[in-house]
Design an enzyme around this catalytic site. Structure first.
Site, PDB file in Angstrom:
ATOM      1  N   CYS A  61       5.515  33.417  40.083  1.00  0.00           N
ATOM      2  CA  CYS A  61       5.632  34.504  41.069  1.00  0.00           C
ATOM      3  C   CYS A  61       5.388  35.897  40.499  1.00  0.00           C
ATOM      4  O   CYS A  61       5.391  36.879  41.247  1.00  0.00           O
ATOM      5  CB  CYS A  61       7.007  34.454  41.741  1.00  0.00           C
ATOM      6  SG  CYS A  61       8.374  34.775  40.615  1.00  0.00           S
TER       7      CYS A  61
ATOM      8  N   ASP B  93      -5.940 -20.595  44.952  1.00  0.00           N
ATOM      9  CA  ASP B  93      -5.599 -20.064  46.275  1.00  0.00           C
ATOM     10  C   ASP B  93      -5.706 -21.132  47.361  1.00  0.00           C
ATOM     11  O   ASP B  93      -4.884 -21.176  48.288  1.00  0.00           O
ATOM     12  CB  ASP B  93      -6.516 -18.888  46.619  1.00  0.00           C
ATOM     13  CG  ASP B  93      -6.234 -17.669  45.757  1.00  0.00           C
ATOM     14  OD1 ASP B  93      -5.149 -17.620  45.152  1.00  0.00           O
ATOM     15  OD2 ASP B  93      -7.097 -16.774  45.697  1.00  0.00           O
TER      16      ASP B  93
ATOM     17  N   GLU C 238      11.573 -12.541  14.242  1.00  0.00           N
ATOM     18  CA  GLU C 238      10.951 -12.447  15.562  1.00  0.00           C
ATOM     19  C   GLU C 238      10.729 -10.979  15.921  1.00  0.00           C
ATOM     20  O   GLU C 238      11.510 -10.115  15.508  1.00  0.00           O
ATOM     21  CB  GLU C 238      11.855 -13.069  16.638  1.00  0.00           C
ATOM     22  CG  GLU C 238      12.301 -14.484  16.361  1.00  0.00           C
ATOM     23  CD  GLU C 238      13.439 -14.897  17.283  1.00  0.00           C
ATOM     24  OE1 GLU C 238      13.274 -14.829  18.517  1.00  0.00           O
ATOM     25  OE2 GLU C 238      14.509 -15.264  16.761  1.00  0.00           O
TER      26      GLU C 238
ATOM     27  N   CYS D 113       6.950  35.811  35.148  1.00  0.00           N
ATOM     28  CA  CYS D 113       6.990  34.426  35.624  1.00  0.00           C
ATOM     29  C   CYS D 113       5.581  33.944  35.964  1.00  0.00           C
ATOM     30  O   CYS D 113       4.851  34.624  36.708  1.00  0.00           O
ATOM     31  CB  CYS D 113       7.884  34.334  36.857  1.00  0.00           C
ATOM     32  SG  CYS D 113       7.876  32.693  37.638  1.00  0.00           S
TER      33      CYS D 113
ATOM     34  N   ASP E 172      11.031  -4.834  23.587  1.00  0.00           N
ATOM     35  CA  ASP E 172      11.705  -3.691  24.209  1.00  0.00           C
ATOM     36  C   ASP E 172      11.675  -3.881  25.725  1.00  0.00           C
ATOM     37  O   ASP E 172      10.798  -3.382  26.426  1.00  0.00           O
ATOM     38  CB  ASP E 172      10.994  -2.392  23.816  1.00  0.00           C
ATOM     39  CG  ASP E 172      11.836  -1.162  24.124  1.00  0.00           C
ATOM     40  OD1 ASP E 172      13.040  -1.329  24.395  1.00  0.00           O
ATOM     41  OD2 ASP E 172      11.294  -0.043  24.104  1.00  0.00           O
TER      42      ASP E 172
ATOM     43  N   LYS F 132      14.990  -1.706  12.959  1.00  0.00           N
ATOM     44  CA  LYS F 132      14.347  -0.837  13.947  1.00  0.00           C
ATOM     45  C   LYS F 132      13.238  -0.031  13.266  1.00  0.00           C
ATOM     46  O   LYS F 132      13.468   0.618  12.242  1.00  0.00           O
ATOM     47  CB  LYS F 132      15.370   0.116  14.578  1.00  0.00           C
ATOM     48  CG  LYS F 132      16.441  -0.566  15.399  1.00  0.00           C
ATOM     49  CD  LYS F 132      15.890  -1.248  16.630  1.00  0.00           C
ATOM     50  CE  LYS F 132      15.447  -0.274  17.698  1.00  0.00           C
ATOM     51  NZ  LYS F 132      16.530   0.450  18.348  1.00  0.00           N
TER      52      LYS F 132
ATOM     53  N   CYS G 135      13.228  33.357  35.098  1.00  0.00           N
ATOM     54  CA  CYS G 135      12.715  34.124  36.225  1.00  0.00           C
ATOM     55  C   CYS G 135      13.904  34.415  37.142  1.00  0.00           C
ATOM     56  O   CYS G 135      14.525  33.481  37.661  1.00  0.00           O
ATOM     57  CB  CYS G 135      11.646  33.338  36.982  1.00  0.00           C
ATOM     58  SG  CYS G 135      11.183  34.095  38.564  1.00  0.00           S
TER      59      CYS G 135
ATOM     60  N   CYS H 201      10.734  32.427  44.248  1.00  0.00           N
ATOM     61  CA  CYS H 201       9.794  31.827  43.287  1.00  0.00           C
ATOM     62  C   CYS H 201       9.437  30.407  43.732  1.00  0.00           C
ATOM     63  O   CYS H 201      10.308  29.524  43.786  1.00  0.00           O
ATOM     64  CB  CYS H 201      10.426  31.796  41.895  1.00  0.00           C
ATOM     65  SG  CYS H 201       9.384  31.001  40.643  1.00  0.00           S
TER      66      CYS H 201
ATOM     67  N   TYR I 145      14.233 -16.390  23.845  1.00  0.00           N
ATOM     68  CA  TYR I 145      14.452 -16.407  22.403  1.00  0.00           C
ATOM     69  C   TYR I 145      15.701 -17.177  21.966  1.00  0.00           C
ATOM     70  O   TYR I 145      15.902 -17.380  20.772  1.00  0.00           O
ATOM     71  CB  TYR I 145      14.525 -14.979  21.848  1.00  0.00           C
ATOM     72  CG  TYR I 145      15.475 -14.063  22.578  1.00  0.00           C
ATOM     73  CD1 TYR I 145      16.846 -14.147  22.390  1.00  0.00           C
ATOM     74  CD2 TYR I 145      14.992 -13.100  23.465  1.00  0.00           C
ATOM     75  CE1 TYR I 145      17.720 -13.306  23.062  1.00  0.00           C
ATOM     76  CE2 TYR I 145      15.855 -12.256  24.138  1.00  0.00           C
ATOM     77  CZ  TYR I 145      17.214 -12.358  23.927  1.00  0.00           C
ATOM     78  OH  TYR I 145      18.080 -11.524  24.599  1.00  0.00           O
TER      79      TYR I 145
ATOM     80  N   LYS J  81      11.185  -7.816  18.085  1.00  0.00           N
ATOM     81  CA  LYS J  81      12.239  -7.351  18.998  1.00  0.00           C
ATOM     82  C   LYS J  81      11.562  -6.741  20.225  1.00  0.00           C
ATOM     83  O   LYS J  81      11.004  -5.653  20.161  1.00  0.00           O
ATOM     84  CB  LYS J  81      13.134  -6.317  18.295  1.00  0.00           C
ATOM     85  CG  LYS J  81      14.349  -5.888  19.092  1.00  0.00           C
ATOM     86  CD  LYS J  81      15.239  -4.965  18.246  1.00  0.00           C
ATOM     87  CE  LYS J  81      16.469  -4.549  19.035  1.00  0.00           C
ATOM     88  NZ  LYS J  81      16.141  -3.723  20.190  1.00  0.00           N
TER      89      LYS J  81
END
Length: 665
Positions: free
Chosen positions: A407, A37, A111, A404, A115, A309, A422, A428, A220, A113
């Site tokens: 309500c 810093d 490697e 419901c 996401d 996958k 409902c 509601c 990559y 994969k």
């Protein structure tokens, strides 16, 4: 001769950049936070006093101050291809046999994969000059200013190369959880998974927002055109990238054949959950660049690479309760399974979808059962079945609610439907809040910063009862809410005001008319071209629109005849909410053919694919019927594919779909 000032500036830049590299790439910090810093403060002060000496690779240039209205579209110099993939070992072996047929026995590189979000980085004389999203592989978005804020991306590499590098932007899991916790407290957007969070963060129009998100990258692939003494293999190129100062994933392995690759896959199927980043498979590439060139590409993917996958994980756990407090915008009651917490695909799951009460009956799921759950596309957990146990038959059969939960109104099942509803549409509280939540959602009016927590407070304080009330709020009104400060209040107010002239189709979508989703809203907007024309249309005129029919037409007419809705629309108009409609001259080459999209397309998003179909005169639908002409199948296709096969509908792979679009253009 360099002056003392220039020498000091160079020392500070080099020291800070080196510290960034060691911290964010090598994970081996050499400076304390205090030391870092102090150096950064000195550099910033000297550059402020002597702006002519600021250089592009200075660490002070990481946070851009250029707020953009949109991202510039850029054509990639080198196309970013997709990858073919499988979750079957035998198909991997078949791929390798095809490679061997062309090239003989070859080494492979494995490697993880990642996401995340694929990007291309361009360096000129060693300086980072441009970063572009993958987009459709041919065109992407210029997000250079945002990428400068990612500290693992070097602003200057260790050699003065002209180079393009591909990589994956990601958000660590711990940072993802922290971001969602903070957003929940602020009432802002909650991200579904780290990939969505990374994508949403890197595409912020204000780079300062991106800078506050903890993003990183793994690179990559380099494009080595023009690089002297360039590596001859993929593995060597990864080592070169590391030497240049890029962050390369350490979990790579060179293997002699496909069986070595399969061993690597099996090793990581469970180990991946211990990582602080999401990985959904293994990428396997032919190591030799000469063999890669010999093998070449298909229309969408390299023949020299493929991906495995990982399948969605399935686990057993106990069903503790069935929660029915979730009342949707149209009054539908959605049951949710409350589970004994269990680790699934790397995260703890305590709730899962049960879809509807017919599904509960079909599965014969009972509170107290052991149930099998899995994650659909590794995101949404759902209950698959109950596990046969001696206790199952002794458990009470589940009885659906009759009133419901919000309500107390008796629930109904509309003719021809399976959901409980409902019918108290305007009285509601849960329905009212759900409609407001949907109004601000991305699919509808796309209003940022207004999350469920904010809506709950606005509703409980009687500040907002329907979407029109949002446009009556001042910035000061938002500051009356818990944990909302001045900047957040400004963001909320501004985002609402900026939504006043959204496209007509999004406005119609936002109205929450029963049976009217995005596709139907597009049809209505294109046909009527104004809200006034739609409001004044009779049932027969609406029903004659191809793709709508009597059921939807009656629902639309019923909506516009309700006094509550009439008043709300008048209020919206008086408050300056005026949806716009741009008439687009469309081609007719697809001749009104109806397409259904299912699964994930690798080359484009579903919205983009839908827009291309419409531009070429075709139509899209969300369901497969006898009137469907084509079903376009992407990755993780579901029940729509099965239905298409049953009905004998023509099924298009993504390659076939792209060829059809290209032929039609």
């Amino acid at each position: 001769m360099m002056s003392d000032l220039e020498n000091r500036l160079k020392y500070l830049r080099d020291t800070i950049n080196r510290a960034n590299y060691l911290y964010y790439v090598e994970d081996n910090p050499t400076l304390s936070d205090f030391e870092y810093d102090e150096l950064f403060r000195e550099l910033k002060k000297l550059e402020a006093e002597h702006p002519l000496f600021i250089t592009p690779d200075s660490p002070t240039q990481r946070v851009g101050n250029k707020i953009q209205s949109t991202f510039e579209e850029v054509k990639h110099k080198y196309r970013l291809y997709s990858l073919d993939n499988t979750n079957n070992y035998e198909e991997l072996r078949q791929w390798y046999e095809r490679v061997k047929k062309e090239c003989g026995q070859v080494d492979l590189v494995c490697e993880l994969k990642i996401d995340g979000l694929a990007i291309a980085l361009t360096y000129k004389k060693g300086l980072f000059v441009q970063g572009v999203t993958r987009g459709n592989g041919i065109y992407g978005e210029n997000i250079t200013e945002n990428l400068k804020t990612v500290k693992a991306i070097p602003l200057k590499i260790f050699k003065d190369y002209d180079l393009e590098v591909r990589g994956e932007i990601y958000m660590p899991k711990t940072s993802f959880e922290k971001l969602n916790e903070e957003n929940l407290m602020k009432g802002e957007k909650i991200f579904a998974n780290p990939r969505n969070a990374a994508s949403g963060s890197i595409r912020q129009l204000d780079p300062e927002v991106t800078a506050k998100r903890d993003l990183s990258i793994f690179v990559y692939t380099p494009i080595l055109d023009g690089v002297e003494n360039a590596p001859k293999t993929h593995y060597e190129s990864l080592m070169m990238l590391k030497d240049l100062g890029f962050k390369v994933n350490p979990n790579i392995r060179k293997v002699a054949d496909i069986e070595g690759a399969i061993d690597f896959i099996k090793e990581w199927e469970q180990k991946r959950f211990d990582l602080d980043y999401a990985t959904d498979g293994i990428v396997i590439k032919v190591d030799s660049f000469a063999y890669q060139n010999e093998l070449g590409f298909t229309a969408r993917a390299p023949k020299w690479a493929t991906a495995f996958k990982f399948p969605p994980e399935e686990v057993n756990t106990k069903l503790l309760a069935i929660e029915t407090s979730n009342v949707g915008k149209t009054g539908a009651i959605t049951p949710v399974a409350v589970l004994e917490p269990v680790l699934l695909a790397g995260s703890t799951v305590a709730r899962a979808s049960l879809h509807n009460f017919d599904e509960i009956k079909r599965l014969d799921v009972r509170v107290g059962d052991t149930v099998l759950i899995k994650k659909a596309a590794e995101i949404i957990p759902k209950v698959i079945k109950h596990v046969d146990t001696p206790e199952h038959d002794s458990l009470p059969i589940y009885e659906a609610p009759t009133v419901c939960p919000s309500c107390g109104t008796p629930l109904v099942v509309p003719e021809g439907e399976v959901n409980l509803y409902c019918p108290n549409t305007f009285g509601c509280p849960a329905q009212a809040k759900s409609r407001i939540e949907y109004w601000v959602s991305k699919e509808a009016m796309d209003i940022d910063f207004i999350g469920p927590n904010v809506i709950e407070q606005l509703y409980s304080k009687n500040m907002v009862k329907n979407p029109a009330d949002l446009y009556k709020l001042s910035q000061q009104d938002f500051m009356l809410l818990d944990l909302v400060k001045e900047k957040s209040a400004y963001n909320m107010y501004t985002s609402i005001q900026n939504s006043k002239e959204k496209p007509l189709a999004k406005f119609i979508t936002a109205l929450s008319i029963r049976h009217v989703g995005k596709e139907t809203a597009d049809l209505l907007a294109n046909h009527f071209q104004s809200l006034e024309a739609l409001k004044n249309a009779n049932v027969e005129e609406i029903a004659q629109i191809d793709g709508i029919g009597d059921k939807i037409a009656n629902s639309i007419k019923d909506f516009f005849s309700q006094q509550y809705n009439i008043d709300m629309l008048e209020n919206l108009n008086h408050l300056g909410v005026h949806p716009t409609h741009k008439v687009v001259v469309q081609s007719t080459v697809l001749n009104s053919k109806t397409f259904v999209l299912t699964g994930t397309l690798a080359t484009m998003g579903r919205t983009e694919a839908s827009d291309k179909i419409k531009q070429l005169g075709g139509k899209t639908s969300s369901s497969v019927t006898k009137k469907t002409d084509y079903v376009v199948v992407g990755e993780n296709a579901g029940s729509k594919l099965t239905k298409a096969q049953e009905l004998g509908i023509t099924i298009l792979s993504e390659d076939e779909f792209l060829k059809m679009l290209n032929t039609s253009e």
